[in-house]
Design a protein around this motif. Structure first.
Motif, PDB file in Angstrom:
ATOM      1  N   SER A 192       0.808  -1.219   0.000  1.00  0.00           N
ATOM      2  CA  SER A 192       0.000   0.000   0.000  1.00  0.00           C
ATOM      3  C   SER A 192       0.841   1.268   0.000  1.00  0.00           C
ATOM      4  N   MET A 193       2.110   1.178   0.404  1.00  0.00           N
ATOM      5  CA  MET A 193       2.949   2.367   0.512  1.00  0.00           C
ATOM      6  C   MET A 193       4.031   2.454  -0.553  1.00  0.00           C
ATOM      7  N   SER A 194       4.189   1.389  -1.354  1.00  0.00           N
ATOM      8  CA  SER A 194       5.231   1.382  -2.371  1.00  0.00           C
ATOM      9  C   SER A 194       4.661   0.853  -3.681  1.00  0.00           C
ATOM     10  N   ALA A 195       4.729   1.660  -4.711  1.00  0.00           N
ATOM     11  CA  ALA A 195       4.243   1.228  -6.030  1.00  0.00           C
ATOM     12  C   ALA A 195       5.070   0.057  -6.552  1.00  0.00           C
ATOM     13  N   PHE A 196       6.369   0.054  -6.236  1.00  0.00           N
ATOM     14  CA  PHE A 196       7.227  -1.048  -6.685  1.00  0.00           C
ATOM     15  C   PHE A 196       6.763  -2.371  -6.094  1.00  0.00           C
ATOM     16  N   TRP A 197       6.571  -2.400  -4.750  1.00  0.00           N
ATOM     17  CA  TRP A 197       6.178  -3.639  -4.102  1.00  0.00           C
ATOM     18  C   TRP A 197       4.752  -4.035  -4.479  1.00  0.00           C
ATOM     19  N   ARG A 198       3.884  -3.063  -4.702  1.00  0.00           N
ATOM     20  CA  ARG A 198       2.528  -3.391  -5.128  1.00  0.00           C
ATOM     21  C   ARG A 198       2.548  -4.081  -6.484  1.00  0.00           C
ATOM     22  N   ASP A 199       3.271  -3.509  -7.445  1.00  0.00           N
ATOM     23  CA  ASP A 199       3.326  -4.095  -8.791  1.00  0.00           C
ATOM     24  C   ASP A 199       4.072  -5.425  -8.787  1.00  0.00           C
ATOM     25  N   PHE A 200       5.045  -5.565  -7.876  1.00  0.00           N
ATOM     26  CA  PHE A 200       5.838  -6.789  -7.828  1.00  0.00           C
ATOM     27  C   PHE A 200       5.074  -7.932  -7.171  1.00  0.00           C
ATOM     28  N   LEU A 201       4.339  -7.624  -6.094  1.00  0.00           N
ATOM     29  CA  LEU A 201       3.682  -8.672  -5.317  1.00  0.00           C
ATOM     30  C   LEU A 201       2.240  -8.951  -5.734  1.00  0.00           C
ATOM     31  N   ALA A 202       1.578  -7.997  -6.361  1.00  0.00           N
ATOM     32  CA  ALA A 202       0.159  -8.157  -6.681  1.00  0.00           C
ATOM     33  C   ALA A 202      -0.143  -9.403  -7.519  1.00  0.00           C
ATOM     34  N   PRO A 203       0.635  -9.710  -8.575  1.00  0.00           N
ATOM     35  CA  PRO A 203       0.312 -10.919  -9.360  1.00  0.00           C
ATOM     36  C   PRO A 203       0.387 -12.202  -8.527  1.00  0.00           C
ATOM     37  N   VAL A 204       1.411 -12.299  -7.668  1.00  0.00           N
ATOM     38  CA  VAL A 204       1.540 -13.494  -6.830  1.00  0.00           C
ATOM     39  C   VAL A 204       0.396 -13.567  -5.821  1.00  0.00           C
ATOM     40  N   PHE A 205       0.083 -12.419  -5.212  1.00  0.00           N
ATOM     41  CA  PHE A 205      -0.993 -12.397  -4.221  1.00  0.00           C
ATOM     42  C   PHE A 205      -2.333 -12.757  -4.859  1.00  0.00           C
ATOM     43  N   ASN A 206      -2.624 -12.213  -6.029  1.00  0.00           N
ATOM     44  CA  ASN A 206      -3.888 -12.511  -6.708  1.00  0.00           C
ATOM     45  C   ASN A 206      -3.970 -13.960  -7.159  1.00  0.00           C
ATOM     46  N   PHE A 207      -2.806 -14.597  -7.353  1.00  0.00           N
ATOM     47  CA  PHE A 207      -2.794 -16.011  -7.707  1.00  0.00           C
ATOM     48  C   PHE A 207      -3.046 -16.894  -6.488  1.00  0.00           C
ATOM     49  N   VAL A 208      -2.469 -16.509  -5.344  1.00  0.00           N
ATOM     50  CA  VAL A 208      -2.567 -17.316  -4.123  1.00  0.00           C
ATOM     51  C   VAL A 208      -3.902 -17.103  -3.423  1.00  0.00           C
ATOM     52  N   ARG A 209      -4.450 -15.900  -3.489  1.00  0.00           N
ATOM     53  CA  ARG A 209      -5.636 -15.551  -2.692  1.00  0.00           C
ATOM     54  C   ARG A 209      -6.830 -16.477  -2.914  1.00  0.00           C
ATOM     55  N   PRO A 210      -7.162 -16.908  -4.145  1.00  0.00           N
ATOM     56  CA  PRO A 210      -8.356 -17.760  -4.296  1.00  0.00           C
ATOM     57  C   PRO A 210      -8.189 -19.192  -3.805  1.00  0.00           C
ATOM     58  N   VAL A 211      -6.972 -19.606  -3.482  1.00  0.00           N
ATOM     59  CA  VAL A 211      -6.750 -20.992  -3.059  1.00  0.00           C
ATOM     60  C   VAL A 211      -7.372 -21.193  -1.678  1.00  0.00           C
ATOM     61  N   PRO A 212      -8.281 -22.157  -1.516  1.00  0.00           N
ATOM     62  CA  PRO A 212      -8.884 -22.401  -0.190  1.00  0.00           C
ATOM     63  C   PRO A 212      -7.813 -22.776   0.825  1.00  0.00           C
ATOM     64  N   PRO A 213      -7.973 -22.320   2.071  1.00  0.00           N
ATOM     65  CA  PRO A 213      -6.954 -22.617   3.094  1.00  0.00           C
ATOM     66  C   PRO A 213      -6.660 -24.107   3.238  1.00  0.00           C
ATOM     67  N   LEU A 214      -7.704 -24.935   3.195  1.00  0.00           N
ATOM     68  CA  LEU A 214      -7.495 -26.365   3.409  1.00  0.00           C
ATOM     69  C   LEU A 214      -6.751 -27.016   2.247  1.00  0.00           C
ATOM     70  N   ALA A 215      -6.708 -26.349   1.095  1.00  0.00           N
ATOM     71  CA  ALA A 215      -5.995 -26.913  -0.044  1.00  0.00           C
ATOM     72  C   ALA A 215      -4.485 -26.916   0.172  1.00  0.00           C
ATOM     73  N   TRP A 216      -3.990 -26.110   1.120  1.00  0.00           N
ATOM     74  CA  TRP A 216      -2.566 -26.086   1.404  1.00  0.00           C
ATOM     75  C   TRP A 216      -2.120 -27.263   2.273  1.00  0.00           C
ATOM     76  N   ILE A 217      -3.073 -27.944   2.917  1.00  0.00           N
ATOM     77  CA  ILE A 217      -2.700 -28.973   3.881  1.00  0.00           C
ATOM     78  C   ILE A 217      -1.925 -30.130   3.243  1.00  0.00           C
ATOM     79  N   PRO A 218      -2.370 -30.728   2.129  1.00  0.00           N
ATOM     80  CA  PRO A 218      -1.587 -31.834   1.551  1.00  0.00           C
ATOM     81  C   PRO A 218      -0.163 -31.431   1.197  1.00  0.00           C
ATOM     82  N   LEU A 219      -0.005 -30.229   0.620  1.00  0.00           N
ATOM     83  CA  LEU A 219       1.337 -29.773   0.259  1.00  0.00           C
ATOM     84  C   LEU A 219       2.180 -29.538   1.512  1.00  0.00           C
ATOM     85  N   ALA A 220       1.577 -28.969   2.544  1.00  0.00           N
ATOM     86  CA  ALA A 220       2.312 -28.724   3.790  1.00  0.00           C
ATOM     87  C   ALA A 220       2.763 -30.032   4.428  1.00  0.00           C
TER      88      ALA A 220
END
Length: 259
Positions: free
Chosen positions: A92-120
């Protein structure tokens, strides 16, 4: 718009709990609407609670299971707070970090929490590491979203005035950004805490030595509805207690935001 009730809120709350308990007793007792093999009556529930409290069940007594799950939730929640608020402030405070992290965050965000359990489990095994990883991944999402929203909704006039008066660095963050974003961050904290309890119970269902999830798994394997409901009630009480403590901290940090 919600209208005010003529009844005291605590009286209404107590009435709803009493009505639920009465319905439970009637449905599992006199009326016979619910088979005791599928859902316990109050007496069976109390007997199960007494058993796990005094003699133990699923490898430990109730205190042991509660302490194990609570300690895991505390660590996972703390890890999520550091990750979620840190990344939220950066985006929210850095355009660089927003543009750098937004694609990864938007990819991870829809994954249901329980879907991480097998991989973990594949990465960290059945130990605490897998549970902490899943909690951090799941609980940090609402914190990132609410931190970004909170910073973006700070009054721009206030930000400009702070800049004019020389606010920079840590002073800028401590006295301008965090107080302005804190109401939204508090919402994210409550959601993250709720997510932490959901995830830890689900993770313990798949593998744990002690914990409330272990009680639920053992109750299912033993076809023991009374103990299953004891586990569910324990999670509910722990969730309510931790939310109450978080609310107390919130009122201490934000005395101007009392409701």
């Amino acid at each position: 718009m919600r209208t005010a009730s003529a009844w005291p809120p605590r009286l209404l709350g107590a009435g709803s709990v009493a009505a639920l308990l009465l319905l439970w007793w009637v449905a599992t007792g006199p009326a016979g609407w619910v088979d005791g093999a599928r859902f316990p009556d109050p007496r069976t529930f109390l007997e199960s609670l007494r058993q796990i409290s005094l003699t133990g069940y699923a490898g430990g007594d109730l205190l042991k299971h509660v302490m194990t799950s609570s300690w895991l939730v505390a660590r996972g929640f703390a890890l999520a707070v550091v990750i979620g608020i840190g990344l939220g402030l950066a985006m929210s405070m850095s355009a660089f970090w927003r543009d750098f992290l937004a694609p990864v965050f938007n990819f991870v965000r829809p994954v249901p929490p329980l879907a991480w359990i097998p991989l973990a489990l594949l990465w960290f095994g059945l130990g605490d590491g897998s549970k902490l990883f899943v909690m951090a991944m799941a609980a940090s999402i609402p914190l990132i979203i609410n931190t970004v929203t909170g910073v973006e909704q700070i009054d721009r006039t206030l930000l400009a005035a702070a800049r004019v008066h020389g606010a920079r660095g840590w002073i800028w963050l401590r006295h301008v950004i965090l107080p302005g974003a804190m109401p939204h961050i508090a919402i994210g904290l409550r959601l993250a805490l709720q997510t932490s309890w959901t995830v830890i119970v689900a993770a313990e269902l798949l593998g744990a030595i002690w914990g409330v999830g272990k009680v639920l798994t053992a109750g299912k394997d033993d076809v023991y509805p009374g103990m299953i409901v004891v586990g569910m009630a324990t999670v509910a009480v722990l969730g309510m207690a931790s939310s109450f403590l978080l609310g107390r901290v919130e009122r201490w940090v934000m005395p101007w935001n009392r409701r």
